[in-house]
Design a protein around this motif. Structure first.
Motif, PDB file in Angstrom:
ATOM      1  N   PHE A 120       0.652  -1.071   0.381  1.00 57.28           N
ATOM      2  CA  PHE A 120      -0.244   0.031  -0.680  1.00 57.28           C
ATOM      3  C   PHE A 120       0.713   1.141   0.057  1.00 57.28           C
ATOM      4  O   PHE A 120       1.872   1.013   1.281  1.00 57.28           O
ATOM      5  N   SER A 121       0.674   2.159  -1.356  1.00 58.67           N
ATOM      6  CA  SER A 121       1.701   3.006  -0.749  1.00 58.67           C
ATOM      7  C   SER A 121       0.985   4.103  -1.604  1.00 58.67           C
ATOM      8  O   SER A 121      -0.163   4.671  -2.310  1.00 58.67           O
ATOM      9  N   PRO A 122       1.312   5.965  -1.457  1.00 60.65           N
ATOM     10  CA  PRO A 122       2.988   5.817  -0.724  1.00 60.65           C
ATOM     11  C   PRO A 122       2.191   6.855   0.295  1.00 60.65           C
ATOM     12  O   PRO A 122       1.127   7.406   1.359  1.00 60.65           O
ATOM     13  N   VAL A 123       2.755   5.798   1.792  1.00 56.32           N
ATOM     14  CA  VAL A 123       2.638   5.948   3.330  1.00 56.32           C
ATOM     15  C   VAL A 123       2.931   7.486   3.152  1.00 56.32           C
ATOM     16  O   VAL A 123       2.661   7.940   4.080  1.00 56.32           O
ATOM     17  N   PHE A 124       4.873   7.297   3.274  1.00 59.19           N
ATOM     18  CA  PHE A 124       5.223   8.443   3.500  1.00 59.19           C
ATOM     19  C   PHE A 124       5.813   9.018   1.814  1.00 59.19           C
ATOM     20  O   PHE A 124       5.470   8.527   1.370  1.00 59.19           O
ATOM     21  N   TYR A 132       6.008  11.792  -5.639  1.00 58.52           N
ATOM     22  CA  TYR A 132       4.615  11.379  -5.407  1.00 58.52           C
ATOM     23  C   TYR A 132       4.364  11.186  -3.624  1.00 58.52           C
ATOM     24  O   TYR A 132       5.223  11.137  -2.711  1.00 58.52           O
ATOM     25  N   LYS A 133       3.550  12.100  -2.960  1.00 55.70           N
ATOM     26  CA  LYS A 133       3.354  12.535  -2.220  1.00 55.70           C
ATOM     27  C   LYS A 133       2.425  11.928  -0.943  1.00 55.70           C
ATOM     28  O   LYS A 133       1.671  11.503  -1.742  1.00 55.70           O
ATOM     29  N   SER A 134       2.644  11.206   0.533  1.00 57.64           N
ATOM     30  CA  SER A 134       1.717  10.952   1.139  1.00 57.64           C
ATOM     31  C   SER A 134       0.710  11.022   0.994  1.00 57.64           C
ATOM     32  O   SER A 134      -0.036  11.958   0.547  1.00 57.64           O
ATOM     33  N   SER A 135       0.017   9.709   0.729  1.00 59.97           N
ATOM     34  CA  SER A 135      -1.624   9.379   0.832  1.00 59.97           C
ATOM     35  C   SER A 135      -2.402   9.366   2.526  1.00 59.97           C
ATOM     36  O   SER A 135      -3.624   9.134   2.060  1.00 59.97           O
ATOM     37  N   VAL A 136      -1.922   8.691   3.543  1.00 59.21           N
ATOM     38  CA  VAL A 136      -1.930   9.356   4.257  1.00 59.21           C
ATOM     39  C   VAL A 136      -1.621  10.030   5.117  1.00 59.21           C
ATOM     40  O   VAL A 136      -0.847  10.701   6.246  1.00 59.21           O
ATOM     41  N   SER A 137      -3.204  10.132   6.326  1.00 61.42           N
ATOM     42  CA  SER A 137      -2.004  10.973   7.580  1.00 61.42           C
ATOM     43  C   SER A 137      -1.255  11.121   8.873  1.00 61.42           C
ATOM     44  O   SER A 137      -1.084   9.498   8.933  1.00 61.42           O
ATOM     45  N   ALA A 138      -0.605  11.562   9.322  1.00 60.46           N
ATOM     46  CA  ALA A 138      -0.254  11.145  10.607  1.00 60.46           C
ATOM     47  C   ALA A 138      -0.179  10.259  11.318  1.00 60.46           C
ATOM     48  O   ALA A 138       1.002   9.464  11.744  1.00 60.46           O
ATOM     49  N   ASP A 139      -1.213  10.125  11.794  1.00 59.16           N
ATOM     50  CA  ASP A 139      -1.789   9.384  13.069  1.00 59.16           C
ATOM     51  C   ASP A 139      -2.630   8.198  11.886  1.00 59.16           C
ATOM     52  O   ASP A 139      -3.364   7.449  13.332  1.00 59.16           O
ATOM     53  N   PHE A 140      -2.350   8.306  11.482  1.00 63.48           N
ATOM     54  CA  PHE A 140      -3.404   7.058  10.500  1.00 63.48           C
ATOM     55  C   PHE A 140      -2.977   5.315  10.891  1.00 63.48           C
ATOM     56  O   PHE A 140      -1.999   5.272  11.865  1.00 63.48           O
ATOM     57  N   VAL A 141      -3.861   5.182  11.575  1.00 64.65           N
ATOM     58  CA  VAL A 141      -4.213   3.573  11.623  1.00 64.65           C
ATOM     59  C   VAL A 141      -5.072   2.491  10.662  1.00 64.65           C
ATOM     60  O   VAL A 141      -5.962   2.872  10.139  1.00 64.65           O
ATOM     61  N   LEU A 142      -4.291   1.723  10.169  1.00 66.72           N
ATOM     62  CA  LEU A 142      -5.096   0.699   9.092  1.00 66.72           C
ATOM     63  C   LEU A 142      -5.666  -0.405   9.905  1.00 66.72           C
ATOM     64  O   LEU A 142      -5.820  -1.199  10.866  1.00 66.72           O
ATOM     65  N   GLU A 143      -6.975  -0.684   9.428  1.00 66.90           N
ATOM     66  CA  GLU A 143      -8.015  -1.178   9.599  1.00 66.90           C
ATOM     67  C   GLU A 143      -8.620  -1.990   8.242  1.00 66.90           C
ATOM     68  O   GLU A 143      -9.538  -2.158   7.569  1.00 66.90           O
ATOM     69  N   LYS A 144      -8.068  -3.431   8.822  1.00 67.47           N
ATOM     70  CA  LYS A 144      -8.532  -4.689   7.470  1.00 67.47           C
ATOM     71  C   LYS A 144      -9.718  -5.092   7.700  1.00 67.47           C
ATOM     72  O   LYS A 144      -9.712  -5.478   8.732  1.00 67.47           O
ATOM     73  N   PRO A 145      -9.618  -5.637   6.865  1.00 72.04           N
ATOM     74  CA  PRO A 145     -10.809  -6.145   6.346  1.00 72.04           C
ATOM     75  C   PRO A 145     -10.697  -7.538   6.616  1.00 72.04           C
ATOM     76  O   PRO A 145     -10.222  -8.227   6.472  1.00 72.04           O
ATOM     77  N   LYS A 146     -12.032  -8.372   7.318  1.00 74.96           N
ATOM     78  CA  LYS A 146     -12.068  -9.431   7.153  1.00 74.96           C
ATOM     79  C   LYS A 146     -11.251 -10.327   5.984  1.00 74.96           C
ATOM     80  O   LYS A 146     -11.726  -9.669   4.910  1.00 74.96           O
ATOM     81  N   ASN A 147     -10.450 -11.586   6.434  1.00 74.14           N
ATOM     82  CA  ASN A 147      -9.728 -12.185   4.949  1.00 74.14           C
ATOM     83  C   ASN A 147      -8.436 -11.109   4.124  1.00 74.14           C
ATOM     84  O   ASN A 147      -8.754 -11.685   3.023  1.00 74.14           O
ATOM     85  N   SER A 148      -8.175  -9.863   4.932  1.00 75.01           N
ATOM     86  CA  SER A 148      -7.566  -9.420   3.936  1.00 75.01           C
ATOM     87  C   SER A 148      -6.539  -9.928   4.026  1.00 75.01           C
ATOM     88  O   SER A 148      -5.615 -11.140   5.159  1.00 75.01           O
TER      89      SER A 148
END
Length: 201
Positions: A120-124, A132-148
């Motif tokens: 998954f990109s770009p994180v930073f 190619y700039k970050s697509s998430v915030s500094a306090d991002f926390v990944l939530e994965k769905p079931k069967n991910s």
């Protein structure tokens, strides 16, 4: 936490020797991504990587080389993934191959149950791709769905921020510019430090 090194998309001086040294230093998985390389160039490069490491190499192009070299990992770009029937992916998995892909939108995780892991990109902000700039915030926390599948963070990761990847709930990190955009004689040392930090995270 898994650490993956991705090849430079462009040719690198003494590339096979560099890759062998990274494996010798403890690298577990190497992604060979050469979007502009022809079959012969890829064949030549793999043939100069020590065969004892071949089952740790994932190839992004020229998948037919996997059978010849005993490679156990195939990577599918987003475009290839969308063109490949699920039945074909299942057949590949039945051959005890690991398959991976790439996403830029977390919602796509719902469609990846047949894959072992995804980047998954770009994180930073990217080191190797200007603008190619970050697509998430500094306090991002990944939530994965079931069967991910496992999710590997990619984009702008280096010694100064790799420890943040675990707190973001990623399963691992992939680096490119942090290894290939530095002097050749520094690469093994940087890799060892990245591995130490990733294991401690």
């Amino acid at each position: 936490m898994e650490l993956i090194v991705i090849s430079s998309p462009r040719p690198v001086s003494n590339e096979a020797e560099n890759i062998n040294r990274l494996f010798e230093a403890g690298l577990g998985i190497f992604h060979l991504r050469k979007p502009n390389s022809d079959l012969e160039s890829m064949h030549q490069l793999i043939s100069h990587i020590d065969p004892k490491y071949h089952d740790r190499i994932a190839i992004h192009q020229h998948h037919d080389l996997a059978a010849e070299f005993g490679l156990k990992r195939l990577h599918f770009t987003e475009t290839e993934r969308n063109k490949t029937p699920i039945s074909e992916l299942i057949k590949i998995k039945e051959r005890e191959m690991k398959i991976s892909t790439s996403i830029h939108d977390i919602s796509a995780l719902n469609e990846l149950s047949h894959f072992d892991y995804t980047f998954f990109s770009p994180v930073f902000d990217s080191i190797s791709k200007e603008g190619y700039k970050s697509s998430v915030s500094a306090d991002f926390v990944l939530e994965k769905p079931k069967n991910s599948p496992e999710v590997i963070a990619l984009g702008g990761i280096h010694l100064g921020n790799i420890d943040l990847i675990k707190s973001m709930n990623f399963d691992g990190a992939a680096v490119l510019g942090a290894i290939w955009n530095i002097e050749e004689n520094q690469r093994v040392d940087i890799l060892k430090k990245l591995l130490k930090t990733s294991k401690a995270s």
